[in-house]
Design a protein around this motif. Structure first.
Motif, PDB file in Angstrom:
ATOM      1  N   ARG A  86     -18.243   7.587   1.701  1.00 51.46           N
ATOM      2  CA  ARG A  86     -17.873   8.134   3.008  1.00 51.46           C
ATOM      3  C   ARG A  86     -17.692   9.650   2.922  1.00 51.46           C
ATOM      4  O   ARG A  86     -18.161  10.394   3.792  1.00 51.46           O
ATOM      5  CB  ARG A  86     -16.574   7.500   3.513  1.00 51.46           C
ATOM      6  CG  ARG A  86     -16.772   6.140   4.101  1.00 51.46           C
ATOM      7  CD  ARG A  86     -15.474   5.617   4.710  1.00 51.46           C
ATOM      8  NE  ARG A  86     -15.675   4.275   5.222  1.00 51.46           N
ATOM      9  CZ  ARG A  86     -14.745   3.356   5.278  1.00 51.46           C
ATOM     10  NH1 ARG A  86     -13.518   3.638   4.856  1.00 51.46           N
ATOM     11  NH2 ARG A  86     -15.013   2.168   5.755  1.00 51.46           N
ATOM     12  N   ASN A  87     -16.998  10.102   1.896  1.00 49.92           N
ATOM     13  CA  ASN A  87     -16.784  11.541   1.714  1.00 49.92           C
ATOM     14  C   ASN A  87     -18.117  12.266   1.517  1.00 49.92           C
ATOM     15  O   ASN A  87     -18.354  13.323   2.107  1.00 49.92           O
ATOM     16  CB  ASN A  87     -15.857  11.813   0.530  1.00 49.92           C
ATOM     17  CG  ASN A  87     -14.422  11.430   0.827  1.00 49.92           C
ATOM     18  OD1 ASN A  87     -14.022  11.339   1.986  1.00 49.92           O
ATOM     19  ND2 ASN A  87     -13.650  11.197  -0.210  1.00 49.92           N
TER      20      ASN A  87
ATOM     21  N   SER B 156     -13.261  -0.097  -3.204  1.00 55.03           N
ATOM     22  CA  SER B 156     -12.608   0.739  -2.197  1.00 55.03           C
ATOM     23  C   SER B 156     -12.801   2.214  -2.536  1.00 55.03           C
ATOM     24  O   SER B 156     -13.098   3.037  -1.656  1.00 55.03           O
ATOM     25  CB  SER B 156     -11.119   0.418  -2.183  1.00 55.03           C
ATOM     26  OG  SER B 156     -10.664   0.151  -0.910  1.00 55.03           O
ATOM     27  N   ASN B 157     -12.622   2.542  -3.805  1.00 51.21           N
ATOM     28  CA  ASN B 157     -12.810   3.929  -4.251  1.00 51.21           C
ATOM     29  C   ASN B 157     -14.261   4.365  -4.060  1.00 51.21           C
ATOM     30  O   ASN B 157     -14.523   5.491  -3.613  1.00 51.21           O
ATOM     31  CB  ASN B 157     -12.395   4.086  -5.713  1.00 51.21           C
ATOM     32  CG  ASN B 157     -10.905   3.949  -5.907  1.00 51.21           C
ATOM     33  OD1 ASN B 157     -10.118   4.080  -4.966  1.00 51.21           O
ATOM     34  ND2 ASN B 157     -10.493   3.654  -7.134  1.00 51.21           N
ATOM     35  N   GLU B 158     -15.206   3.479  -4.394  1.00 56.80           N
ATOM     36  CA  GLU B 158     -16.633   3.800  -4.230  1.00 56.80           C
ATOM     37  C   GLU B 158     -16.963   4.016  -2.753  1.00 56.80           C
ATOM     38  O   GLU B 158     -17.685   4.940  -2.404  1.00 56.80           O
ATOM     39  CB  GLU B 158     -17.500   2.669  -4.801  1.00 56.80           C
ATOM     40  CG  GLU B 158     -17.518   2.592  -6.310  1.00 56.80           C
ATOM     41  CD  GLU B 158     -18.171   3.812  -6.942  1.00 56.80           C
ATOM     42  OE1 GLU B 158     -19.191   4.311  -6.411  1.00 56.80           O
ATOM     43  OE2 GLU B 158     -17.655   4.272  -7.977  1.00 56.80           O
ATOM     44  N   VAL B 159     -16.438   3.135  -1.896  1.00 56.02           N
ATOM     45  CA  VAL B 159     -16.686   3.267  -0.462  1.00 56.02           C
ATOM     46  C   VAL B 159     -16.128   4.598   0.031  1.00 56.02           C
ATOM     47  O   VAL B 159     -16.784   5.319   0.803  1.00 56.02           O
ATOM     48  CB  VAL B 159     -16.058   2.071   0.315  1.00 56.02           C
ATOM     49  CG1 VAL B 159     -16.012   2.354   1.810  1.00 56.02           C
ATOM     50  CG2 VAL B 159     -16.837   0.793   0.032  1.00 56.02           C
ATOM     51  N   GLU B 160     -14.947   4.947  -0.420  1.00 51.88           N
ATOM     52  CA  GLU B 160     -14.332   6.215  -0.008  1.00 51.88           C
ATOM     53  C   GLU B 160     -15.170   7.399  -0.484  1.00 51.88           C
ATOM     54  O   GLU B 160     -15.386   8.357   0.267  1.00 51.88           O
ATOM     55  CB  GLU B 160     -12.904   6.310  -0.553  1.00 51.88           C
ATOM     56  CG  GLU B 160     -12.085   7.438   0.012  1.00 51.88           C
ATOM     57  CD  GLU B 160     -11.923   7.341   1.531  1.00 51.88           C
ATOM     58  OE1 GLU B 160     -11.925   8.417   2.160  1.00 51.88           O
ATOM     59  OE2 GLU B 160     -11.803   6.229   2.082  1.00 51.88           O
ATOM     60  N   GLU B 161     -15.672   7.323  -1.722  1.00 54.31           N
ATOM     61  CA  GLU B 161     -16.521   8.400  -2.241  1.00 54.31           C
ATOM     62  C   GLU B 161     -17.816   8.518  -1.427  1.00 54.31           C
ATOM     63  O   GLU B 161     -18.263   9.624  -1.123  1.00 54.31           O
ATOM     64  CB  GLU B 161     -16.837   8.158  -3.723  1.00 54.31           C
ATOM     65  CG  GLU B 161     -15.669   8.426  -4.643  1.00 54.31           C
ATOM     66  CD  GLU B 161     -16.005   8.144  -6.103  1.00 54.31           C
ATOM     67  OE1 GLU B 161     -17.207   8.199  -6.475  1.00 54.31           O
ATOM     68  OE2 GLU B 161     -15.066   7.871  -6.861  1.00 54.31           O
TER      69      GLU B 161
ATOM     70  N   ASN C 173     -10.267  -2.642  -5.798  1.00 52.48           N
ATOM     71  CA  ASN C 173      -9.859  -1.229  -5.841  1.00 52.48           C
ATOM     72  C   ASN C 173     -11.040  -0.321  -6.175  1.00 52.48           C
ATOM     73  O   ASN C 173     -11.215   0.740  -5.563  1.00 52.48           O
ATOM     74  CB  ASN C 173      -8.729  -1.011  -6.843  1.00 52.48           C
ATOM     75  CG  ASN C 173      -7.415  -1.600  -6.361  1.00 52.48           C
ATOM     76  OD1 ASN C 173      -7.219  -1.822  -5.168  1.00 52.48           O
ATOM     77  ND2 ASN C 173      -6.520  -1.875  -7.292  1.00 52.48           N
TER      78      ASN C 173
END
Length: 117
Positions: free
Chosen positions: A97-98, A90-95, A87
């Motif tokens: 990407r953003n 996943s959050n780091e990857v999303e950050e 998790n």
């Protein structure tokens, strides 16, 4: 009188034989008693060994069950840790990407402004 003496000799002989037989019987009883004592001691040792093995078996069973419980708890904890790490990644990857998306938009915007000028 001589008949009585012969009869007494026969009785004496019978008494001697009976006494000898009684001594043999007593010896046999002593031997049997000694054998029974040996057998009793052997059975007592076997019972003690059986009791010890039963106690040892119960101790090992308890130790095994405790070890299994500890292992299962550690396994559950590792699964939770794995899920937490997944998790977090996943959050780091999303950050990332953003952030990259924002950077790309900024670069496009900057490039677009420069091209217009």
């Amino acid at each position: 009188l001589s008949d009585r003496l012969v009869s007494m000799d026969g009785t004496k002989e019978t008494l001697v034989k009976t006494t000898e037989e009684l001594h043999k019987t007593i010896e046999d009883l002593h031997k049997t008693k000694a054998e029974l004592k040996i057998e009793k001691d052997s059975l007592r040792r076997e019972k003690e060994e059986g009791d010890y093995l039963r106690e040892e078996s119960e101790r090992l069973k308890k130790e095994y069950l405790e070890s299994v419980a500890i292992f299962e708890a550690e396994l559950d904890r590792a699964k939770l840790d794995k899920e937490e790490v997944r998790n977090a990644l996943s959050n780091e990857v999303e950050e990332v990407r953003n952030a990259l998306g924002n950077e790309v938009e900024e670069v496009k915007s900057t490039l677009g402004n420069e091209v217009e000028e």
